[in-house]
Write an enzyme that holds these catalytic residues in place. Structure first.
Site, PDB file in Angstrom:
ATOM      1  N   SER A   1       2.161 -45.659  23.215  1.00 52.11           N
ATOM      2  CA  SER A   1       2.853 -44.973  24.321  1.00 52.11           C
ATOM      3  C   SER A   1       2.273 -45.328  25.683  1.00 52.11           C
ATOM      4  O   SER A   1       2.727 -44.791  26.694  1.00 52.11           O
ATOM      5  CB  SER A   1       2.771 -43.459  24.117  1.00 52.11           C
ATOM      6  OG  SER A   1       3.363 -43.101  22.906  1.00 52.11           O
ATOM      7  N   GLY A   2       1.237 -46.162  25.706  1.00 51.78           N
ATOM      8  CA  GLY A   2       0.600 -46.482  26.985  1.00 51.78           C
ATOM      9  C   GLY A   2      -0.770 -45.840  27.133  1.00 51.78           C
ATOM     10  O   GLY A   2      -1.292 -45.693  28.239  1.00 51.78           O
TER      11      GLY A   2
ATOM     12  N   HIS B   1      -4.919 -39.306  18.999  1.00 54.19           N
ATOM     13  CA  HIS B   1      -3.496 -39.429  18.680  1.00 54.19           C
ATOM     14  C   HIS B   1      -3.033 -38.224  17.840  1.00 54.19           C
ATOM     15  O   HIS B   1      -1.915 -38.214  17.338  1.00 54.19           O
ATOM     16  CB  HIS B   1      -3.239 -40.711  17.875  1.00 54.19           C
ATOM     17  CG  HIS B   1      -3.307 -41.978  18.664  1.00 54.19           C
ATOM     18  ND1 HIS B   1      -2.778 -42.109  19.928  1.00 54.19           N
ATOM     19  CD2 HIS B   1      -3.814 -43.206  18.351  1.00 54.19           C
ATOM     20  CE1 HIS B   1      -2.968 -43.360  20.359  1.00 54.19           C
ATOM     21  NE2 HIS B   1      -3.597 -44.036  19.426  1.00 54.19           N
TER      22      HIS B   1
ATOM     23  N   TYR C   1       5.614 -42.490  30.204  1.00 52.28           N
ATOM     24  CA  TYR C   1       5.295 -43.884  30.537  1.00 52.28           C
ATOM     25  C   TYR C   1       6.265 -44.422  31.585  1.00 52.28           C
ATOM     26  O   TYR C   1       5.863 -45.085  32.541  1.00 52.28           O
ATOM     27  CB  TYR C   1       5.384 -44.712  29.244  1.00 52.28           C
ATOM     28  CG  TYR C   1       5.045 -46.175  29.392  1.00 52.28           C
ATOM     29  CD1 TYR C   1       3.723 -46.609  29.354  1.00 52.28           C
ATOM     30  CD2 TYR C   1       6.057 -47.138  29.540  1.00 52.28           C
ATOM     31  CE1 TYR C   1       3.401 -47.955  29.466  1.00 52.28           C
ATOM     32  CE2 TYR C   1       5.751 -48.488  29.654  1.00 52.28           C
ATOM     33  CZ  TYR C   1       4.425 -48.897  29.617  1.00 52.28           C
ATOM     34  OH  TYR C   1       4.119 -50.233  29.734  1.00 52.28           O
TER      35      TYR C   1
HETATM   36  P1  A3P Z   1       4.301 -53.111  24.960  1.00 47.68           P
HETATM   37  O1  A3P Z   1       3.957 -53.439  23.549  1.00 47.68           O
HETATM   38  O2  A3P Z   1       5.704 -52.597  25.110  1.00 47.68           O
HETATM   39  O3  A3P Z   1       4.005 -54.222  25.905  1.00 47.68           O
HETATM   40  P2  A3P Z   1      -1.133 -48.089  23.689  1.00 47.68           P
HETATM   41  O4  A3P Z   1      -2.087 -48.316  24.784  1.00 47.68           O
HETATM   42  O5  A3P Z   1      -0.774 -46.656  23.493  1.00 47.68           O
HETATM   43  O6  A3P Z   1      -1.525 -48.790  22.456  1.00 47.68           O
HETATM   44  O7  A3P Z   1       0.243 -48.734  24.185  1.00 47.68           O
HETATM   45  C1  A3P Z   1       0.376 -50.124  24.356  1.00 47.68           C
HETATM   46  C2  A3P Z   1       1.548 -50.415  25.261  1.00 47.68           C
HETATM   47  O8  A3P Z   1       1.162 -50.148  26.625  1.00 47.68           O
HETATM   48  C3  A3P Z   1       1.944 -51.869  25.202  1.00 47.68           C
HETATM   49  O9  A3P Z   1       3.361 -51.891  25.423  1.00 47.68           O
HETATM   50  C4  A3P Z   1       1.153 -52.435  26.357  1.00 47.68           C
HETATM   51  O10 A3P Z   1       1.631 -53.671  26.840  1.00 47.68           O
HETATM   52  C5  A3P Z   1       1.288 -51.334  27.386  1.00 47.68           C
HETATM   53  N1  A3P Z   1       0.212 -51.371  28.398  1.00 47.68           N
HETATM   54  C6  A3P Z   1      -1.098 -51.643  28.199  1.00 47.68           C
HETATM   55  N2  A3P Z   1      -1.771 -51.605  29.348  1.00 47.68           N
HETATM   56  C7  A3P Z   1      -0.881 -51.303  30.325  1.00 47.68           C
HETATM   57  C8  A3P Z   1      -0.987 -51.133  31.739  1.00 47.68           C
HETATM   58  N3  A3P Z   1      -2.131 -51.293  32.375  1.00 47.68           N
HETATM   59  N4  A3P Z   1       0.132 -50.804  32.409  1.00 47.68           N
HETATM   60  C9  A3P Z   1       1.303 -50.663  31.772  1.00 47.68           C
HETATM   61  N5  A3P Z   1       1.467 -50.804  30.440  1.00 47.68           N
HETATM   62  C10 A3P Z   1       0.388 -51.131  29.716  1.00 47.68           C
END
Ligand code: A3P
Length: 321
Positions: A68-69, A130, A219
């Protein structure tokens, strides 16, 4: 070290054996415990965490569903709270993947019966989970000043991100793999920490009942206007930006430091692995960071099904994703 290790618990083995139903998913077997799907190791760590963790008033808990970011929220919160300890130019984020600076409680700290010495962590302790709201130890809920920030994301993008994460870390194989099976499981809520709708509704309800304690973020809103989100997080945590800080551009500097483009290209995030529930590549936490990337993975009928399902599950809650 003062870290203790809890004796390997036979009761746990028995408990996991008894849980029904169990389902094989990517990464292993999950069992349903009190309505939530867990891998055995994560459930054991969760029970240890629930038993031993004592929250204190200054604690900050970051909660989310995987993909989720979370990594972004960790980087932002760490930078906001520690902005008087490190300038942006020598932020620990330049040398460490955010998951080391803000560790997951049940994935890293309480793993394998470990009882970490978190009393020695500098305050405020920023910790992540989580776990669903109803699984948080009562001391987090009872500590009147301890704050929770929940980050939610559109389920179509979460599913897409999860699939790519599993692929990148070799937990499912490509390219012959069909997405029908994981998609069906996701729609049935059968995935670690699922069902997703119960997860976000738990925190949504808590944020409505107690907005001082639980901040609910999306997000997509962070992507739309990260500077406002940085200020919102700072205000919520009791670390508001002063007029001087705002004039000096500190909000924008923190947003830039934590931006996807910046973090993704740092050596500490390009190389290396972290060992939680699995070995995962640091780089796999930084993929595309786009809103709506699901169009490249889901068919229109899959998207339609997932959208309808969430509309139905979120019902009259007031939450839209
Ligand atoms: P995508 O796979 O859609 O690119 P988590 O951190 O919960 O594991 O989530 C990972 C998701 O957040 C991935 O999405 C990743 O690319 C995105 N993400 C990671 N760092 C980020 C940042 N600094 N800003 C925006 N999105 C980010």
């Amino acid at each position: 070290s003062s870290t203790e290790v809890e004796q390997k618990d036979d009761h746990f083995e028995e408990l996991f054996q008894r849980l029904q139903p169990k389902k094989p998913v990517a990464g292993g077997l999950v069992a349903n415990y009190q309505g939530v799907w867990f891998y055995a190791d994560l459930l054991q760590a969760t029970l240890t965490f629930q038993k031993h963790f004592k929250a204190i008033d200054s604690d900050i808990i970051l909660a989310s569903m995987p993909k989720s970011g979370t990594t972004w929220l960790k980087a932002l919160t760490f930078s906001i709270v520690n902005r008087n300890n490190h300038s942006v130019d020598d932020s620990p984020l330049l040398f460490s993947n955010p998951h080391y600076l803000v560790p997951f409680l049940e994935i890293y700290l309480y793993k394998d019966g470990n009882i970490p010495d978190i009393d020695s962590m500098p305050c405020p302790r920023i910790l992540a989970t989580h776990l669903p709201y109803q699984f948080l130890p009562s001391s987090i809920l009872d500590c009147s000043n301890c704050r929770i920030i929940y980050l939610c994301r559109n389920p179509l993008d979460v599913f897409t991100s999860l699939l790519q994460f599993l692929l990148q870390n070799g937990l499912i194989s490509s390219p012959s793999m069909s997405i029908d099976v994981p998609f069906e499981e996701f729609c049935q809520g059968i995935h670690p920490y699922g069902p997703f709708w119960d997860h976000c509704l738990g925190y949504w309800d808590a944020s409505l009942k107690n907005p001082q304690k639980v901040l609910f973020l999306k997000y997509e809103d962070l992507k739309k206007d990260v500077n406002s989100s940085v200020k919102k997080i700072a205000d919520f945590l009791g670390y508001p930006f002063s007029a001087e800080e705002q004039e000096a551009g500190l909000v924008e500097e923190i947003a830039m430091l934590c931006s996807f483009e910046n973090l993704k290209n740092l050596d500490c995030n390009k190389e290396g692995e972290i060992h939680g529930a699995f070995r995962v590549k640091h780089s796999s936490f930084f993929r595309k960071a786009e809103v709506g990337d699901w169009v490249n993975v889901l068919t229109p009928s899959m998207a339609n099904r997932l959208e309808k399902l969430f509309q139905e599950k979120l019902g009259e809650s007031g939450l839209t994703l």
